[in-house]
Structure formats: structure tokens, C-alpha cells
Design an enzyme around this catalytic site. Structure first.
Site, PDB file in Angstrom:
ATOM      1  N   SER A   1      64.165 102.700  90.196  1.00 23.11           N
ATOM      2  CA  SER A   1      63.164 102.349  91.220  1.00 23.11           C
ATOM      3  C   SER A   1      62.857 103.552  92.110  1.00 23.11           C
ATOM      4  O   SER A   1      63.738 104.371  92.384  1.00 23.11           O
ATOM      5  CB  SER A   1      63.726 101.210  92.073  1.00 23.11           C
ATOM      6  OG  SER A   1      63.074 101.155  93.314  1.00 23.11           O
TER       7      SER A   1
ATOM      8  N   ARG B   1      61.558  87.397 102.713  1.00 24.45           N
ATOM      9  CA  ARG B   1      62.775  86.811 102.152  1.00 24.45           C
ATOM     10  C   ARG B   1      63.626  86.339 103.329  1.00 24.45           C
ATOM     11  O   ARG B   1      64.126  87.148 104.113  1.00 24.45           O
ATOM     12  CB  ARG B   1      63.516  87.820 101.279  1.00 24.45           C
ATOM     13  CG  ARG B   1      62.867  87.940  99.909  1.00 24.45           C
ATOM     14  CD  ARG B   1      63.759  88.644  98.924  1.00 24.45           C
ATOM     15  NE  ARG B   1      63.921  90.047  99.231  1.00 24.45           N
ATOM     16  CZ  ARG B   1      63.050  91.003  98.912  1.00 24.45           C
ATOM     17  NH1 ARG B   1      61.957  90.707  98.252  1.00 24.45           N
ATOM     18  NH2 ARG B   1      63.281  92.245  99.233  1.00 24.45           N
TER      19      ARG B   1
ATOM     20  N   HIS C   1      58.216  89.572  89.752  1.00 23.82           N
ATOM     21  CA  HIS C   1      59.187  90.291  90.594  1.00 23.82           C
ATOM     22  C   HIS C   1      60.419  89.411  90.829  1.00 23.82           C
ATOM     23  O   HIS C   1      61.032  89.444  91.896  1.00 23.82           O
ATOM     24  CB  HIS C   1      58.512  90.642  91.930  1.00 23.82           C
ATOM     25  CG  HIS C   1      58.913  91.971  92.508  1.00 23.82           C
ATOM     26  ND1 HIS C   1      58.065  93.047  92.587  1.00 23.82           N
ATOM     27  CD2 HIS C   1      60.064  92.393  93.100  1.00 23.82           C
ATOM     28  CE1 HIS C   1      58.659  94.061  93.196  1.00 23.82           C
ATOM     29  NE2 HIS C   1      59.889  93.694  93.508  1.00 23.82           N
TER      30      HIS C   1
ATOM     31  N   ARG D   1      60.257  87.176  94.021  1.00 24.83           N
ATOM     32  CA  ARG D   1      60.549  87.790  95.324  1.00 24.83           C
ATOM     33  C   ARG D   1      59.290  88.165  96.099  1.00 24.83           C
ATOM     34  O   ARG D   1      59.398  88.695  97.200  1.00 24.83           O
ATOM     35  CB  ARG D   1      61.404  89.048  95.116  1.00 24.83           C
ATOM     36  CG  ARG D   1      62.813  88.714  94.668  1.00 24.83           C
ATOM     37  CD  ARG D   1      63.535  89.940  94.139  1.00 24.83           C
ATOM     38  NE  ARG D   1      64.034  90.844  95.156  1.00 24.83           N
ATOM     39  CZ  ARG D   1      65.199  90.745  95.768  1.00 24.83           C
ATOM     40  NH1 ARG D   1      65.992  89.732  95.484  1.00 24.83           N
ATOM     41  NH2 ARG D   1      65.590  91.639  96.641  1.00 24.83           N
TER      42      ARG D   1
HETATM   43  C1  LIG Z   1      67.622  93.407  94.579  1.00 24.38           C
HETATM   44  C2  LIG Z   1      66.329  93.632  93.862  1.00 24.38           C
HETATM   45  C3  LIG Z   1      65.600  94.790  94.110  1.00 24.38           C
HETATM   46  C4  LIG Z   1      64.397  95.018  93.418  1.00 24.38           C
HETATM   47  N1  LIG Z   1      63.721  96.195  93.627  1.00 24.38           N
HETATM   48  C5  LIG Z   1      62.593  96.459  92.908  1.00 24.38           C
HETATM   49  C6  LIG Z   1      61.928  97.710  93.040  1.00 24.38           C
HETATM   50  O1  LIG Z   1      62.337  98.575  93.796  1.00 24.38           O
HETATM   51  N2  LIG Z   1      60.811  97.908  92.289  1.00 24.38           N
HETATM   52  C7  LIG Z   1      60.318  96.963  91.423  1.00 24.38           C
HETATM   53  O2  LIG Z   1      59.308  97.183  90.760  1.00 24.38           O
HETATM   54  N3  LIG Z   1      60.960  95.773  91.276  1.00 24.38           N
HETATM   55  C8  LIG Z   1      62.074  95.505  91.972  1.00 24.38           C
HETATM   56  N4  LIG Z   1      62.736  94.316  91.799  1.00 24.38           N
HETATM   57  C9  LIG Z   1      62.243  93.354  90.792  1.00 24.38           C
HETATM   58  C10 LIG Z   1      62.895  93.639  89.429  1.00 24.38           C
HETATM   59  O3  LIG Z   1      62.450  94.850  88.901  1.00 24.38           O
HETATM   60  C11 LIG Z   1      62.576  92.518  88.415  1.00 24.38           C
HETATM   61  O4  LIG Z   1      61.186  92.333  88.354  1.00 24.38           O
HETATM   62  C12 LIG Z   1      63.259  91.196  88.764  1.00 24.38           C
HETATM   63  O5  LIG Z   1      64.545  91.427  89.291  1.00 24.38           O
HETATM   64  C13 LIG Z   1      63.358  90.337  87.533  1.00 24.38           C
HETATM   65  O6  LIG Z   1      63.886  89.082  87.846  1.00 24.38           O
HETATM   66  P1  LIG Z   1      65.452  88.708  87.690  1.00 24.38           P
HETATM   67  O7  LIG Z   1      66.160  89.352  88.813  1.00 24.38           O
HETATM   68  O8  LIG Z   1      65.438  87.221  87.801  1.00 24.38           O
HETATM   69  O9  LIG Z   1      65.910  89.230  86.362  1.00 24.38           O
HETATM   70  C14 LIG Z   1      63.912  94.055  92.500  1.00 24.38           C
HETATM   71  C15 LIG Z   1      64.664  92.890  92.254  1.00 24.38           C
HETATM   72  C16 LIG Z   1      65.857  92.685  92.928  1.00 24.38           C
HETATM   73  C17 LIG Z   1      66.640  91.435  92.616  1.00 24.38           C
END
Ligand SMILES: Cc1cc2nc3c(=O)[nH]c(=O)nc-3n(C[C@H](O)[C@H](O)[C@H](O)COP(=O)(O)O)c2cc1C
Length: 381
Positions: free
Chosen positions: A112, A170, A281, A284
Site C-alpha cells: 500500500s 469507521r 475495499h 470499509r
Molecule cells: C486494515 C486494512 C487496511 C487497508 N488499507 C488499504 C490501502 O491502504 N489501500 C487499499 O487499496 N486498500 C486497503 N485495504 C483494503 C484491502 O486492500 C482489501 O480490499 C480488503 O481488505 C479486502 O477485504 P478482506 O479484508 O475482507 O479480505 C485495507 C483493508 C484493511 C482491512
């Protein structure tokens, strides 16, 4: 050791329980939480649960081969580590652990923009399994420099995330006072005090910092300055013009993450991107979003085979990966599962998460008599 790990953490749900016991509450909440009322989180689960797979037991059987080709490179399984920001909060060097375990298992690792290890460190650890996720900087000089750094380490795959036009809400993170970067509050100190192993590791490593962006943060006197810098520097709205600019500047593979509408998929295809990740995402960003398990087939039908279509959100098991593959994804990423792995068992946990998801996927494919990931759609009910 591996056997002991399997007994302690036989599935991702076990990793989650164990991580909850090992890391402070504010860090666990940061991983687990969805936005607003957490409906998107719940709907991702329900979306995947409503995908059924139907075996034909009397048809020929051959042992599943999990390997796939993505953008001309062979990977050992259709599973990747999604980009995860601020991972140093979960465990110091969590992203380096992910990067090394991805290299060892030969699966993609996506760093990331707001991770806590640098592009250079990640590339050293993941080698050519290193992909980079970009929140495009508004300042062209910084953007050009980041792209130069990516070229210098041999990165081939640039993933641009488009679903953060505004910060998400969140609730658990708002309540815990978690800011980016983290603020030290009395509550967080108390929560850390009852997680001594985490505290010791974190004190030794120092507070996590945004290592990739660090060289551009000048004149920052305190955490607030850094936080403001990031807010101002990274573009929030990523539109077609931004993607066209990136297409002109980046000769490697360009992948757009968090597509959820077929019109967007068609638009990025016309811009000439190489792939997309259908995602919300992990629930989120938009609480009223459709789960990718519901949008994926429609999107694939709209763009045909011209784009490499991948998916993420809600993956908790290899069964979930099988479901996304059956819906047409060429590869599937997981986010939280890998953070639970590191939170539970450190670097071995990162490796163990990959093993668990891969073994579970292999078991499902065997059960279905499916020999390759790209044939999974035949088993969709
Ligand atoms: C703690 C956390 C931080 C994340 N940070 C980013 C990020 O910096 N950039 C991004 O594109 N997605 C980010 N995501 C989303 C993840 O890349 C991904 O889309 C998502 O976690 C997939 O769902 P899952 O956690 O249920 O597998 C983040 C997700 C989590 C849980």
C-alpha cells in the site's frame, strides 16, 4: 512447528481469535472494522455464502493444479495479499513478513502507498512478486518520483485504488481515537499495556511511520503535520483523467482496484488498463455497496476477456476463493486474513495463512473434480 500451528490455528477464524488476544484492542478494531453500520461487511459475507458450487462426481478426476498466469508471470496459486495500510500497527514489519511469505509461496504481494515499509524494502523482500498500490499524489513531482522508484526496483504491476474519494467513517476507529498516523492516548497506552509482547516489539521498532511517503514529508514537526501532509498530498478523487495520465506515464501493467460498476470497467478498458480488481475495499468505504460476489459476473460480461479481472472482499476461507473463481475471477486477494495471521503468529502466521487458504482451495477443487482455477466456473450453480 507447522503441525503445532495447524493445531492452534486450523482456519482463519482461529487466527482472528488468537490475534485478538495478542494485539491491543485499537489495533484489532482497525483491522476488523467495516464502515458505518458495517452492513457492507455483513453483505460481503452473505454475498459469498449465496454462491453455491455443484460437483459432478462421476466425471473424470485429475489432481488440481493451482498455478496461474497473471500478466505473463506464473504464480503458484490464484491468491494474493491485498494492499494494507498502516500494517506496522498490527506488528512491526508486518508488511515485510507478508512480502517474504508471498515470495516464498510465489503469490502476488501488493504494497500500500500508506504502508509502513518502503517501496525499496518491500521489493527487496518480495522480489518479482512485488506489486504496488497507488493513491496517486496530487503533486506531479512526487508522483513522478514514486513511479521512478517503482521502475528502479523492477516493479511491473501498479494498482490504482479509486474508491476513497473521501475518508470512510469507521465507528470503532473513531471511538478508539485511531488516527493516521496513530495518536498516543491514555486509552491506547492502557490497551497496549495488557499486550506486553506487542508492546515490547513495538517499542523496539518505534512508532510505525509511512515509510514510502517519508522522503516527501519535509518540515513536519509532529504527527499532526504528517497527517495533514498525507491528506493534502494524496488525491482523494481518482477520475478518468488521472487514470489516463497514469496510463501515459506507466509502461508496466496498470490495474484499477475497487471497480464495482460495469460502466467503470468499460471506461478503464477504453483507457487501456490491463486489469481490474472488483472490490468494495472489504466493506470499509461505502456501507450501501453491493458485494463483489454480486457484481463480478456482470462486470466480466461487460469487459469480456480483454481485461484481467480479479476480486477481493470478504475472503475468510479457501471456499470463498473458490466462489470468486467460479464467478469468473482470475485471481483473488485477501486483506484481513493476512493481518490476523501476522497478529496471531508473526511471520510464521503470514506463511500459515497462505498455506491454509491454498490447502482449503485445493480441497474444494478436489471435491469438485476441478483440475485448474480457470475451469472453476463450470461448477457454479
Ligand atoms: C486494515 C486494512 C487496511 C487497508 N488499507 C488499504 C490501502 O491502504 N489501500 C487499499 O487499496 N486498500 C486497503 N485495504 C483494503 C484491502 O486492500 C482489501 O480490499 C480488503 O481488505 C479486502 O477485504 P478482506 O479484508 O475482507 O479480505 C485495507 C483493508 C484493511 C482491512
Amino acid at each position: 512447528m507447522v503441525q503445532a500451528l495447524i493445531r492452534k490455528s486450523a482456519c482463519v477464524a482461529d487466527l482472528k481469535k488468537r490475534a485478538k488476544r495478542r494485539i491491543p484492542k485499537f489495533a484489532f478494531d482497525y483491522i476488523e472494522g467495516g464502515c458505518n453500520s458495517e452492513l457492507a461487511l455483513k453483505n460481503n459475507r452473505e454475498g459469498l455464502d449465496s454462491v453455491f458450487l455443484r460437483p459432478e462426481y462421476l466425471q473424470g478426476y485429475s489432481k488440481p493444479e493451482l498455478g496461474i498466469e497473471l500478466f505473463g508471470k506464473h504464480y503458484s496459486a490464484p491468491i494474493g495479499i491485498a494492499p494494507l495500510g498502516l500494517t506496522g500497527l498490527i506488528w512491526p514489519d508486518a508488511s515485510a513478513m507478508h512480502a517474504r511469505s508471498a515470495l516464498k509461496a510465489n503469490i502476488p504481494f501488493v504494497l500500500s502507498t500508506v504502508s509502513t515499509i518502503s517501496i525499496e524494502d518491500a521489493a527487496k523482500n518480495a522480489e518479482d512478486n512485488f506489486w504496488f498500490q497507488l493513491y496517486p499524489p496530487a503533486d506531479e513531482e512526487i508522483l513522478n518520483d514514486m513511479l521512478d522508484r517503482l521502475r528502479a526496483v523492477g516493479c511491473q504491476n501498479l494498482v490504482v485504488t479509486v474508491d476513497v474519494p473521501t475518508p470512510s467513517r469507521r465507528i470503532s476507529s473513531i471511538k478508539s481515537g485511531l488516527a493516521v498516523p496513530p495518536k498516543i492516548t491514555i486509552k491506547s497506552v492502557l490497551e497496549s499495556a495488557i499486550r506486553p509482547i506487542w508492546s515490547l516489539a513495538t517499542v523496539r521498532a518505534g512508532l510505525p511511520r509511512f515509510a514510502t511517503l517519508h522522503p516527501y514529508i519535509k518540515d513536519a514537526k509532529n504527527i499532526e503535520d504528517i497527517s495533514n501532509f498525507i491528506r493534502v498530498t494524496l488525491k482523494d478523487v481518482v477520475d478518468e483523467t488521472t487514470l489516463k495520465t497514469l496510463r501515459d506515464k506507466w509502461q508496466g501493467n496498470l490495474i484499477v482496484k475497487s471497480i464495482s460498476h460495469e460502466d467503470d470497467a468499460i471506461a478503464v478498458k477504453e483507457i487501456g488498463v490491463d486489469g481490474i480488481i472488483v472490490s468494495n475495499h472489504g466493506g470499509r468505504q461505502l456501507d450501501a455497496s453491493l458485494p463483489p460476489a454480486e457484481t463480478l459476473e456482470e462486470i466480466i460480461n461487460a469487459v469480456g476477456s480483454d481485461l484481467t479481472v480479479m476480486a477481493d472482499s470478504g475472503v475468510e476461507t479457501g471456499v470463498d476463493i473458490a466462489r470468486y473463481l467460479a464467478l469468473g475471477a482470475e485471481a483473488v486477494f485477501a486483506g484481513r486474513a493476512f493481518l490476523y495471521g501476522v497478529g496471531a503468529h508473526g511471520e510464521l502466521g503470514a506463511e500459515h495463512t497462505i498455506d491454509l487458504l491454498r490447502d482449503e482451495l485445493e480441497q474444494v477443487m478436489s471435491q469438485l473434480h476441478c483440475s485448474k482455477p480457470e475451469l472453476m466456473h463450470q461448477y457454479l450453480e
